[in-house]
Design an enzyme around this catalytic site. Structure first.
Site, PDB file in Angstrom:
ATOM      1  N   HIS A   9       0.871  -1.177   0.000  1.00 19.86           N
ATOM      2  CA  HIS A   9       0.000   0.000   0.000  1.00 19.86           C
ATOM      3  C   HIS A   9       0.902   1.218   0.000  1.00 19.86           C
ATOM      4  CE1 HIS A   9       0.841   0.449   4.307  1.00 19.86           C
ATOM      5  NE2 HIS A   9       0.728  -0.857   4.348  1.00 19.86           N
ATOM      6  N   GLY A  10       0.356   2.385   0.086  1.00 22.19           N
ATOM      7  CA  GLY A  10       1.124   3.613  -0.041  1.00 22.19           C
ATOM      8  C   GLY A  10       2.381   3.682   0.807  1.00 22.19           C
TER       9      GLY A  10
END
Length: 172
Positions: A24-25
């Site tokens: 994810h980010g």
């Protein structure tokens, strides 16, 4: 790890992380950049069986970083493969049980970062982003007994929080 002429041989593991969100980010951008990695290896027996999820994980990687999704058995097999000597990686797991299986095979991780383990039926919240069940607790206690530092940090700039202290405080 093997040593040859003063050089460490084997995979250069920059981070072992348990995060059921996987890539994810924070992982894709911040951790990967700060740790200067070449590859993200997702180690999960369940995820290897989910072709859509595998494709999405490969697409979520930052440019120039390869992603492999492999089983626990494959991780144990490739750990000492000379093809991966010096390759800088992040190992991502969805749960501590699979981390403990790798450690039981003889691969030692000095530290494991715990980012997020979401709540599902049968689990108890022990921290803001961490829910555990009996199997998770057994795995964490095993890893702790092996001398593995278990630290909670959602993002790289957070202060480390000792998981065993959190478990003690939560009385689990």
């Amino acid at each position: 790890m093997n040593k040859k002429e003063g050089v460490l041989l084997g995979i250069d593991i920059r981070l072992v992380r348990i995060d059921d969100r996987l890539i994810h980010g924070q992982v894709a951008i911040v951790w990967a950049k700060r740790l200067d990695i070449q590859r993200i290896i997702v180690v999960s027996d369940a995820v290897t069986k989910d072709n859509i999820r595998k494709i999405l994980l490969q697409q979520a990687a930052p440019p120039g970083i390869k992603v492999n999704v492999i089983t626990v058995a494959k991780m144990i097999e490739v750990y000492s493969n000379p093809l991966f000597d010096g390759v800088k990686v992040i190992l991502l797991f969805t749960n501590p049980v699979e981390v403990s299986k790798v450690v039981k095979s003889g691969i030692h991780f000095p530290a494991v970062n715990i980012g997020a383990m979401g709540y599902t039926t049968g689990k108890k919240m022990v921290a803001n982003t961490i829910a555990v069940d009996d199997a998770d607790l057994e795995a964490f206690h095993y890893l702790n007994a092996q001398g593995t530092e278990l630290e909670i940090r959602k993002v790289i700039t957070d202060s480390k929080q000792n998981l065993m202290d959190v478990l003690k405080k939560a009385k689990v």
